[in-house]
Design an enzyme around this catalytic site. Structure first.
Site, short mmCIF file in Angstrom:
data_model
loop_
_atom_site.label_atom_id
_atom_site.label_comp_id
_atom_site.label_asym_id
_atom_site.label_seq_id
_atom_site.Cartn_x
_atom_site.Cartn_y
_atom_site.Cartn_z
N PRO A 1 0.81 -1.22 0.00
CA PRO A 1 0.00 0.00 0.00
C PRO A 1 0.84 1.27 0.00
CG PRO A 1 -0.94 -1.60 1.52
CD PRO A 1 0.36 -2.18 1.04
N GLY B 1 4.99 1.36 -4.10
CA GLY B 1 4.72 0.85 -5.43
C GLY B 1 5.96 0.99 -6.28
N SER C 1 -2.20 -9.98 -8.26
CA SER C 1 -2.95 -10.75 -9.26
C SER C 1 -3.08 -12.20 -8.81
CB SER C 1 -2.23 -10.70 -10.61
OG SER C 1 -2.28 -9.41 -11.15
N ASN D 1 12.43 -7.88 -15.10
CA ASN D 1 12.96 -7.64 -16.45
C ASN D 1 12.24 -8.51 -17.47
OD1 ASN D 1 14.88 -5.70 -15.75
ND2 ASN D 1 16.40 -7.25 -15.23
N GLY D 2 12.07 -9.77 -17.14
CA GLY D 2 11.30 -10.66 -18.02
C GLY D 2 9.82 -10.32 -18.01
N GLY D 3 9.31 -9.93 -16.83
CA GLY D 3 7.91 -9.58 -16.73
C GLY D 3 7.54 -8.40 -17.61
N GLU E 1 4.27 -3.72 -13.41
CA GLU E 1 5.64 -4.18 -13.73
C GLU E 1 6.61 -3.00 -13.80
OE1 GLU E 1 5.55 -7.10 -13.22
OE2 GLU E 1 4.72 -8.43 -14.73
#
Length: 419
Positions: free
Chosen positions: A166, A169, A196, A277-279, A401
């Protein structure tokens, strides 16, 4: 990719929403109607074209017919995702020894782009799940990999990534969720936000503070659903991404075995960033799929919709707009694939290119989808038409991301600190 095989076809459901979406797939499936200038298979190997086709078929047959219902009823399509896992999509870049498909980052991007033409929201969750499986496979020990990865790759179990809080971020290094070592356990206290799959998933890859302030005090723990002290907030009501639940994940004296720590204490922030990085490539790839589908939907609409006695396709302004959309799509695809290759090869420019891809592609693909909605006129604003859902589902890609503002910080920092 041994897990991939022919996809059995199902009878398509006849709902008003997906009629034009289905027609798009019927007319524009691989090698049947896609204009050569935007063909996503160009430049790919024969093997890549094969699993791309499997992904496009799965999107058309298993996802697109249900995309509106999943959105409107907020359905988490567990069984559909398990069907995807049977094709190898549950652990695309996880190693085969623990049930993964062992594909490259470029291969992964190709698959996520194709799947997103059927449902962005569901594909985006699958991409997060894949990231979690990869993190355990890459940073876990043999016992952890063998314990968690097979069930994740088969999607018998589902995973969530827990970094955002919260109060932290974009400033992820300031996270406050604490994990105090007590004997052979860590005791977690704190909460994570916007997670998620939260509440519906089985495995939570959690970044928590085991040391002092800043990035070096962060570690990574794998927390299993059902652990005493683990609870969840209310299901969030969102503009898009409605086929995946989003909740706060709450820890109240939650005791987690020390054997569930990935890597050493203090390595958590590095693990989180390597995962992201991959996300970022994955989420950019999902935006590509939405933009690709939206270009095709807009093209079809221009060819059939008449105003002032002729089809909209004869309007030069709209012709030029469609050309700009196609150009943005192809430019975005090329950047994503270059970034994916750089990450796979562990190149020095990989982090910057992943950030560039996330920044440019999520911005431009949103603009493509939004323009496609505009071309539909009032029809584009109706939930009977798929284009509005693509717009809603990819808007959040500019935020998660790492926000696109943070991507600008990463890129500029790299440029300004190079000697």
């Amino acid at each position: 990719m041994a897990a991939l095989g022919p996809l059995s076809r199902i009878t398509r459901l006849g709902c008003n929403f997906c009629r034009n979406h289905r027609l798009m797939f019927n007319r524009n499936s691989q090698k049947r109607g896609i204009a050569s200038c935007i063909d996503p298979s160009y430049g790919l190997t024969d093997e890549q074209k094969e699993f791309q086709k499997v992904a496009f078929d799965f999107a058309a047959n298993e996802m697109a017919p249900h995309m509106a219902e999943w959105d409107q009823k907020e359905v988490f399509p567990v069984e559909t995702m398990r069907k995807a896992a049977q094709l190898g999509f549950g652990g695309i870049y996880t190693r085969p020894e623990v049930g993964g498909s062992g594909l490259s980052r470029l291969d992964t991007s190709i698959i996520f782009e194709a799947l997103s033409t059927g449902c962005v929201s569901t594909t985006a969750y699958i991409s997060i799940h894949n990231m979690c499986a990869w993190m355990i496979d890459t940073f876990g020990n043999d016992e952890q990999r063998e314990s968690f990865c097979p069930d994740l790759c088969s999607m018998e179990k589902f995973a969530s990534y827990c970094l955002t809080e919260p109060g932290s971020g974009s400033d992820a290094a300031s996270l406050l969720t604490s994990a105090q070592r007590k004997g052979d356990h860590y005791v977690l206290n704190g909460s994570k936000a916007f997670i998620s799959g939260g509440g519906d998933t089985d495995v939570y890859v959690v970044m928590c503070r085991t040391g002092g302030k800043g990035a070096k005090g962060i570690s990574c723990l794998v927390v299993e659903k059902g652990t005493p002290g683990l609870s969840f907030g209310k299901k969030e009501r969102k503009v898009g991404w409605n086929s995946q639940p989003t909740r706060a994940v709450i820890f109240e004296d939650c005791a987690v075995p020390a054997t569930n720590r990935l890597g050493e204490e203090g390595q958590g922030f590095n693990i989180a960033m390597k995962g992201l990085n991959g996300g970022r490539i994955n989420i950019a790839s999902c935006s590509l799929g939405a933009a690709h589908a939206s270009v095709l939907l807009a093209k079809d609409h221009l060819l059939v919709r008449k105003q002032f006695g002729e089809t909209l396709a004869n309007n030069q302004f709209l012709q030029f707009k469609l050309a700009e959309m196609a150009t943005k799509l192809v430019a975005s695809r090329l950047l994503v694939r270059e970034a994916a290759t750089a990450l796979q090869e562990d190149r020095a420019d990989a982090v910057s290119l992943c950030s560039m891809a996330k920044l440019f592609v999520t911005d431009e693909c949103f603009n493509v989808c939004n323009q496609a909605l505009q071309m539909h006129g009032g029809y584009g604003y109706l939930k009977d038409y798929a284009v509005q859902q693509f717009v809603r589902d990819i808007r959040v890609h500019q935020i998660l991301e790492g926000t696109n503002e943070v991507m600008r910080m990463i890129i500029s920092r790299n440029l300004l600190t190079e000697s």
